[in-house]
Scaffold this active site. Structure first.
Site, PDB file in Angstrom:
ATOM      1  N   LYS A 299       9.772   9.590 -20.266  1.00 54.59           N
ATOM      2  CA  LYS A 299       9.139  10.548 -21.177  1.00 54.59           C
ATOM      3  C   LYS A 299       7.637  10.719 -20.932  1.00 54.59           C
ATOM      4  O   LYS A 299       7.070  11.773 -21.161  1.00 54.59           O
ATOM      5  CB  LYS A 299       9.382  10.147 -22.627  1.00 54.59           C
ATOM      6  CG  LYS A 299      10.819  10.413 -23.056  1.00 54.59           C
ATOM      7  CD  LYS A 299      10.961  10.479 -24.554  1.00 54.59           C
ATOM      8  CE  LYS A 299      12.355  10.925 -24.941  1.00 54.59           C
ATOM      9  NZ  LYS A 299      13.377   9.871 -24.686  1.00 54.59           N
TER      10      LYS A 299
ATOM     11  N   GLU B 172       7.124  15.891 -32.324  1.00 53.29           N
ATOM     12  CA  GLU B 172       8.256  15.430 -33.119  1.00 53.29           C
ATOM     13  C   GLU B 172       8.836  14.207 -32.418  1.00 53.29           C
ATOM     14  O   GLU B 172       8.663  14.049 -31.211  1.00 53.29           O
ATOM     15  CB  GLU B 172       9.334  16.521 -33.204  1.00 53.29           C
ATOM     16  CG  GLU B 172      10.324  16.566 -32.020  1.00 53.29           C
ATOM     17  CD  GLU B 172       9.706  16.928 -30.666  1.00 53.29           C
ATOM     18  OE1 GLU B 172       8.601  17.522 -30.657  1.00 53.29           O
ATOM     19  OE2 GLU B 172      10.296  16.594 -29.627  1.00 53.29           O
TER      20      GLU B 172
ATOM     21  N   SER C  74      16.914   6.105 -16.669  1.00 53.87           N
ATOM     22  CA  SER C  74      15.887   6.786 -17.467  1.00 53.87           C
ATOM     23  C   SER C  74      14.973   5.844 -18.249  1.00 53.87           C
ATOM     24  O   SER C  74      13.821   6.174 -18.497  1.00 53.87           O
ATOM     25  CB  SER C  74      16.533   7.791 -18.407  1.00 53.87           C
ATOM     26  OG  SER C  74      17.463   7.167 -19.266  1.00 53.87           O
TER      27      SER C  74
HETATM   28  C1  LIG Z   1      14.708  10.072 -24.830  1.00 49.87           C
HETATM   29  C2  LIG Z   1      15.509   9.406 -23.811  1.00 49.87           C
HETATM   30  C3  LIG Z   1      16.633  10.022 -23.210  1.00 49.87           C
HETATM   31  C4  LIG Z   1      17.141  11.367 -23.636  1.00 49.87           C
HETATM   32  O1  LIG Z   1      16.248  12.428 -23.491  1.00 49.87           O
HETATM   33  P1  LIG Z   1      16.374  13.485 -22.305  1.00 49.87           P
HETATM   34  O2  LIG Z   1      15.394  14.546 -22.671  1.00 49.87           O
HETATM   35  O3  LIG Z   1      17.784  13.980 -22.284  1.00 49.87           O
HETATM   36  O4  LIG Z   1      16.035  12.790 -21.048  1.00 49.87           O
HETATM   37  C5  LIG Z   1      17.301   9.347 -22.208  1.00 49.87           C
HETATM   38  N1  LIG Z   1      16.929   8.097 -21.817  1.00 49.87           N
HETATM   39  C6  LIG Z   1      15.870   7.464 -22.372  1.00 49.87           C
HETATM   40  C7  LIG Z   1      15.525   6.107 -21.891  1.00 49.87           C
HETATM   41  C8  LIG Z   1      15.131   8.090 -23.389  1.00 49.87           C
HETATM   42  O5  LIG Z   1      14.090   7.442 -23.935  1.00 49.87           O
END
Ligand SMILES: *Cc1c(COP(=O)(O)O)cnc(C)c1O
Length: 395
Positions: free
Chosen positions: A91, A113, A379
């Site tokens: 993020k 948000e 992610s």
């Molecule tokens: C917020 C988040 C997501 C989901 O958000 P996307 O906009 O779909 O990427 C996925 N993995 C992690 C670790 C997150 O913090």
């Protein structure tokens, strides 16, 4: 006609996207729409952005060959380590880019948000870095559920305002943030946390996250002698980490894209967040997209064990990838995700975020060939989810 996977002049991906917002929001969006590409493509902006990504975020993140995981599934698995970014997830790529954009737009105040608090933390982080005041809107229920992230935001100097309307969760926090932006049009920039919202946000956030696939190409070329894998797999909440991981492969039709949503307790259980599979076309937060709704068009509350995946909509790019069949959408249950998260911990010594565990679960669900190159976008890291893992596995 060849499919395009980028926005047209109206800010649409095929039939999805656009900007369906109250008239009072138009001036803010027009300013952003007219300036974002010039700013993003400016040499000085790029220099500052790339420098922060390197020195502050810690990029490039490794493309790690997961040997034991590969042996287990008889294929070649690479993990793109976004969990190693500062603040523990992808993020921050977006918030670093948007704070630099806000400065160039002459904005003096930042709002955002947040649902689980991850985007709120990533926003509060870059506001601290730049010395800008930061207001985070968060559902009152989420504030109770996500106490550690609320504490982080406060420690970073942000003001956290509870959204007390509706279901008191993410979509209500988003409504409050939009209201704030309407009231403060000249001095405030709104940092949206995923590839959602009105044009130009989906394109803006996708471009800022596209660094992920840019690095994958370069790194694969170094280790495999070719830029393109056979598969790229990513989980989808709003869709930003998937958009970043897919971006430079969208036109490479031989690269298969797998988007993984949260099935919760099962796609047909009534408790899920499998937005593309269950969703119908509608408008949420200024964008035409696929969203979960009842027969009379009321948005239904999503459910997933993972707080980052329980958004009732999905970004318009992903709605288009779904409709055009450019990407395959798969839904993974809580149970299968938790198993996959535990497996990665034990096989590779990496505890993933539960969002990411959904993407990892695909290795069990789908058969890959021995010489397939499978890239999974890791992610985020699992520290924030420790209590959920503890409760689930009864440690
Ligand atoms: C917020 C988040 C997501 C989901 O958000 P996307 O906009 O779909 O990427 C996925 N993995 C992690 C670790 C997150 O913090």
């Amino acid at each position: 006609m060849k499919n395009s996977y980028h926005i047209d002049e109206k800010g649409c991906y095929g039939e999805f996207g656009g900007a369906f917002v109250p008239e009072m929001l138009q001036p803010n969006l027009t300013e952003l729409k007219e300036q974002y590409l010039n700013i993003l493509e400016d040499d000085q902006f790029q220099e500052e952005f790339q420098d922060l990504l390197k020195q502050y975020v810690g990029r490039p993140t490794p493309l790690y060959y997961a040997k034991r995981l590969s042996e287990t599934y008889g294929t070649k698995v690479y993990l793109k380590r976004e969990d190693l970014c500062h603040t523990g997830a992808h993020k921050v790529n977006n918030t670093v880019g948007q704070i630099l954009l806000a400065k160039r737009l002459g904005k003096k105040r930042i709002i955002a948000e947040t649902g689980a608090g991850q985007h709120g933390v990533a926003t509060a982080t870059v506001c601290a870095l730049m010395g800008l005041p930061c207001v985070i809107y968060m559902g009152a229920i989420d504030i109770e559920r996500q106490a550690p992230n609320v504490a982080r935001m406060k420690m970073l100097g942000a003001t956290v305002i509870p959204a007390k309307s509706g279901s008191k969760t993410l979509k209500d926090a988003t409504n409050e943030a939009i209201r704030d932006w309407i009231s403060n049009p000249t001095d405030t920039h709104y940092i949206i946390g995923s590839v959602v919202g009105p044009h130009p946000y989906p394109d803006l956030v996708a471009r800022l996250q596209s660094i992920i696939s840019k690095e994958i190409k370069k790194q694969l070329l170094e280790v495999e002698g070719k830029e393109n894998p056979d598969y790229v797999i990513a989980c989808v909440g709003g869709g930003s980490n998937a958009a970043g991981a897919f971006y430079h492969f969208l036109e490479e039709e031989n690269v298969k894209l797998l988007a993984v949503e949260a099935a919760g307790k099962g796609v047909d259980s009534g408790e899920s967040a499998a937005t593309s599979i269950l969703g119908k076309t509608g408008i949420i937060h200024g964008s035409k997209t696929l969203l979960m709704q009842s027969k009379d068009g009321q948005i239904t509350e999503p459910y997933s064990i993972s707080a980052g995946l329980d958004y009732p909509g999905v970004g318009p790019l992903h709605a288009h990838l779904f409709k055009s069949k450019r990407a395959d959408f798969v839904a993974i249950t809580d149970e299968d995700a938790m198993k996959a998260g535990l497996q990665l911990s034990k096989l590779e010594g990496i505890i993933p975020a539960i969002e990411t565990s959904h993407a990892l679960a695909l290795l069990e669900q789908k058969t890959f060939k021995e010489d397939d190159i499978v890239v999974i976008n890791l992610s985020g890291r699992g520290d924030k989810d420790l209590q959920t893992y503890i409760d689930y596995f009864k440690y």
